[in-house]
Scaffold this motif. Structure first.
Motif, mmCIF file in Angstrom:
data_model
loop_
_atom_site.group_PDB
_atom_site.id
_atom_site.type_symbol
_atom_site.label_atom_id
_atom_site.label_comp_id
_atom_site.label_asym_id
_atom_site.label_seq_id
_atom_site.Cartn_x
_atom_site.Cartn_y
_atom_site.Cartn_z
ATOM 1 N N MET A 272 0.943 -1.493 -0.027
ATOM 2 C CA MET A 272 -0.022 0.267 0.282
ATOM 3 C C MET A 272 0.999 1.239 -0.114
ATOM 4 O O MET A 272 0.245 2.316 -1.203
ATOM 5 N N THR A 273 2.225 0.785 0.840
ATOM 6 C CA THR A 273 2.593 2.295 0.663
ATOM 7 C C THR A 273 3.312 2.490 -0.622
ATOM 8 O O THR A 273 3.128 3.613 -1.592
ATOM 9 N N GLY A 274 3.807 1.458 -1.825
ATOM 10 C CA GLY A 274 4.134 1.938 -3.000
ATOM 11 C C GLY A 274 2.854 2.743 -3.805
ATOM 12 O O GLY A 274 3.263 3.263 -5.091
ATOM 13 N N LEU A 275 1.701 2.072 -3.281
ATOM 14 C CA LEU A 275 1.133 1.928 -4.009
ATOM 15 C C LEU A 275 0.564 4.099 -3.633
ATOM 16 O O LEU A 275 -0.347 4.359 -4.987
ATOM 17 N N ARG A 276 0.317 4.514 -2.815
ATOM 18 C CA ARG A 276 0.213 5.403 -2.597
ATOM 19 C C ARG A 276 1.665 6.387 -2.703
ATOM 20 O O ARG A 276 0.636 7.147 -3.276
ATOM 21 N N VAL A 277 2.326 6.073 -2.919
ATOM 22 C CA VAL A 277 3.514 6.618 -2.944
ATOM 23 C C VAL A 277 2.966 7.021 -4.993
ATOM 24 O O VAL A 277 3.324 8.338 -5.737
ATOM 25 N N SER A 278 3.004 5.712 -6.186
ATOM 26 C CA SER A 278 2.336 6.030 -7.190
ATOM 27 C C SER A 278 0.921 6.568 -7.662
ATOM 28 O O SER A 278 1.439 6.914 -8.692
#
Lengths: 258, 259, 257
Positions: C179-185
């Motif tokens: 989810m962190t990665g998705l948020r950054v993206s």
């Protein structure tokens, strides 16, 4: 003139609802130069708050703290507080030597002399060889020793200690007690020591101030006339030690029950 | 960071395989050559470009804007971040403005910058500063706010004044956070510089790549991309080197924490 | 007057106080109204453009592309990241390629995409997918790698097959990091859609803002930026909502720690 004098100190806190709680009632006591005095009281009686007030880190609601006869406003120059949470008070970005040197840096002493003094203190607390280590690499007891060495490097007239051995295991605590006594005798610093451990207080001190429960005041002052140097086995087995312990324990229980 | 001593054989094999396939397919089909010029031709373009010094000029232009924008942003943001981290009052005033501007993608500022500053270097540096400031600012504020109270009390019990405490406790203590922000901003800087070069034109690697694409000189285009990627990679390595110096204590500390 | 240093009202009060100042400065031409149109005119533009449907249309156009690219990246990179995390050979094989592609600043992919796809939607979707891929891929990989081995062994000792273990243990355990990665993206997605529209497009909010500037319709330009900010905010809030509902357990865990 007393080295440290606490006069009718009280501290109250404002709660969220608007009412105030009195943490410390009127506390008065004195500490003479070279003494080792302990403050003992039931849990929650505000010992830490008291120490923070004496150290000038939080303002008192009323009363005064005098060092060498002069009232303080803010942290006094010749007084240092050693915190219970040593791991949060040591600087993670400095090595052991770096942390101890901090005490000297602040005093403006930056020279090879300073480094020698720092190393000497590191040796005194038994951490020789660990100068280049970082705090997180050390055990709890070792970390607290660094904190103590750092405070002493500063060269204060009065050392305030807030349950410094509260977060270490029992065996380490005994070691630290003896280390502290050795330092005290060698450096002749005046120490005001807060603890909930009655036996520790008796073992270490010249005098004990007994605190009541919240709002705390000094209930009694007790002289500890046991010979020095103290010894973990002999002193603690002494009949007078046991009497003192029982006496103080009873008084505290009565206090807590009130 | 992987130790360079360990050679990644499967990785190299895959890379080589991809390159060879690229070369093979490209040479085999004339139409494909437009989109995927043979690797060899790209390398030749690269070689020629370096020696023609044309690419060098663009590289310098991009590098200059990149460095200027990034460093300016860092200085500004760290300065502001410390103030806003320290003073709850100041932060309370700034907070709605920050929360309002944050969600807007910083590239949207490019037209505004063109309006104010035209299409010169100043405009590109300005947008870079704007975009890079945010991560550094937010992280600095976080870092300063998260300084353990016990550390501050320790400083005070040792008689540290406000300035000394800032230098000796707050900055070192907040440095891991600040460095994180600086690392994020490094990538952002390159993005903003290349974007503004593409939008505005004139000089710089961004402009060069776009221009070569428009002229269908795809060999040069890929060569340009390679150079800009190298620039980004180089900047990153440099950053890690410096970071290692400043934050070694923190890296080893947190490395020990992972289970 | 004592300022409450915690109050959110302080900043809001400041903003509210600044608005008439901006208005006055602009109308009296103390600042060039070309660069700083009066706030009222900007807001008027904003409302008119919203009601006429122009702004919502441009935003929608952009969002369509953006979300398409974002989902493409997620659908490819989450599984890939999981595979890379679980099978180190795969990681090793792809590592160099990834390390070479990663430093390429996403904007310079736009010309390449233009080469392949012209100026249509596919170009933008490609650019966004490429740019969003890396945070998602790397965070998924990290998340999977840092799943406690004990959890894996627990699954195996309960007789879970490999596939089931991945679905029931690895994926949930790695989810916070994913989810962190998705948020950054998400942030990257918005940035790149604007970039790709500024460089090669004839519609979309990025194009709209740039075009407004070129025609010196400055209040429209600001209105466009305002709508972008609101869109960004709305996307963030949406994501947060999703995040909190999916990862409620994680919040409790980290709070207790």
């Amino acid at each position: 003139m007393h080295l440290l004098e606490v006069e009718a100190l009280s501290k109250s806190y404002r709660q969220i609802g608007g009412e105030s709680t009195l943490a410390i009632g009127e506390i008065s006591f004195q500490v003479e130069k070279g003494e080792f005095v302990s403050l003992v009281g039931p849990s929650g009686c505000g010992k830490t708050t008291l120490l923070m007030c004496i150290a000038g880190l939080i303002p008192a609601s009323s009363g005064m703290v005098k060092v060498n006869g002069a009232g303080i406003s803010g942290p006094p120059k010749n007084l240092v507080l050693v915190f219970q949470e040593y791991n949060r008070s040591l600087f993670a970005w400095r090595s052991v030597l770096g942390n101890v040197l901090f005490g000297l840096e602040v005093r403006g002493k930056l020279s090879s002399e300073a480094e020698d003094r720092a190393r000497h203190l590191i040796g005194l607390v038994g951490l020789e060889g660990f100068e280049r280590h970082y705090p997180w690499e050390l055990s709890g007891g070792m970390q607290q020793r660094v904190a103590i060495a750092r405070a002493l490097a500063y060269g204060p007239e009065v050392l305030l200690m807030d349950e410094p051995f509260g977060s270490v295991d029992a065996l380490t605590r005994l070691e630290l007690e003896d280390t502290l006594l050795k330092l005290w005798q060698e450096l002749k610093t005046t120490i005001l020591f807060v603890t909930h451990d009655i036996e520790e207080a008796i073992y270490l001190s010249d005098r004990i101030c007994l605190l009541s429960r919240r709002p705390s005041r000094v209930v009694r002052g007790i002289e500890i006339r046991l010979e020095r140097p103290r010894n973990q086995l002999a002193t603690r087995a002494d009949r007078r030690f046991v009497e003192l312990r029982n006496d103080i324990y009873k008084q505290i229980s009565d206090q807590a029950a009130k | 960071m992987k130790p360079l001593g360990r050679i990644n054989l499967p990785g190299l094999a895959t890379l080589l395989a991809v390159l060879l396939l690229w070369e093979g397919f490209s040479r085999g089909s004339a139409s494909l050559q437009l989109y995927f010029p043979p690797v060899s031709r790209i390398l030749v373009s690269l070689y020629e470009l370096i020696f023609s010094r044309e690419l060098f000029g663009h590289l310098l232009a991009t590098l200059g804007r990149f460095a200027a924008g990034y460093l300016l942003a860092a200085a500004l943001a760290i300065f502001l971040g410390i103030i806003l981290g320290y003073s709850r009052l100041a932060y309370s005033f700034a907070e709605p403005l920050i929360e309002f501007l944050r969600p807007m993608p910083s590239v949207a500022i490019i037209p505004v910058a063109i309006l104010f500053l035209g299409i010169a270097d100043a405009m590109m540096v300005a947008v870079t500063v704007y975009a890079c400031a945010w991560p550094v600012l937010i992280n600095t504020i976080d870092g300063v706010r998260n300084i353990d109270r016990t550390l501050l009390y320790t400083g005070r019990t040792f008689g540290l004044g406000r300035w000394q405490a800032l230098r000796k406790i707050v900055l070192p203590g907040a440095s891991p956070y600040i460095v994180t922000g600086l690392r994020i901003s490094l990538a952002i800087a390159l993005i903003l510089v290349t974007t503004s070069e593409m939008v505005v034109g004139g000089s710089g690697l961004g402009y060069f790549i776009l221009d070569e694409e428009r002229s269908l000189r795809t060999g040069n285009m890929y060569a340009g991309i390679f150079v800009v990627a190298l620039l980004g990679y180089g900047a990153n390595r440099l950053f890690l080197l410096l970071e290692g110096r400043v934050i070694a204590w923190h890296r080893r500390m947190t490395a020990g924490e992972t289970v | 007057m004592k300022w409450n240093s915690e109050s959110r009202l302080n900043g809001l009060a400041l903003l509210v106080a600044l608005l008439p100042v901006w208005e006055a400065l602009s109308r009296t031409e103390l600042v060039n109204p070309l660069f700083f149109p009066p706030m009222t005119r900007i807001l008027r533009s904003f409302f008119l453009l919203t009601i006429s449907g122009e702004l919502p249309y441009q935003i929608l156009v952009s969002l369509e592309r953006a979300v398409a690219g974002y989902l493409l990246a997620a659908l490819v990179c989450i599984p890939l990241g999981i595979v890379m995390g679980l099978w180190n050979q795969v990681y090793r094989m792809l590592e160099l390629l990834i390390e070479m592609a990663r430093p390429i600043p996403p904007p310079v992919i736009v010309p390449v995409a233009m080469l392949f796809f012209g100026l249509g939607d596919e170009m933008k979707i490609f650019v966004i997918a490429f740019s969003c891929a890396w945070p998602v891929l790397l965070n998924t990989y990290d998340g999977v790698r840092s799943v406690d081995r004990v959890l894996m062994h627990t699954g195996r000792t309960f007789g879970l097959s490999r596939g089931k273990a991945i679905a029931k243990i690895v994926f949930p355990a790695a989810l916070p990091q994913i989810m962190t990665g998705l948020r950054v993206s998400l942030g990257i997605m918005l940035i790149l859609v604007v970039i790709s529209e500024m460089v090669g497009s004839s519609d979309g909010i990025g194009y709209f803002v740039l075009d407004s500037q070129r025609r010196f319709k400055v209040d429209q330009m600001y209105a466009g930026m305002l709508s972008l900010a609101l869109t960004g905010y709305a996307l963030n809030q949406l994501f947060l909502l999703l995040y909190n509902s999916i990862l409620a357990w994680h919040k409790g865990l980290t709070r207790a720690a």
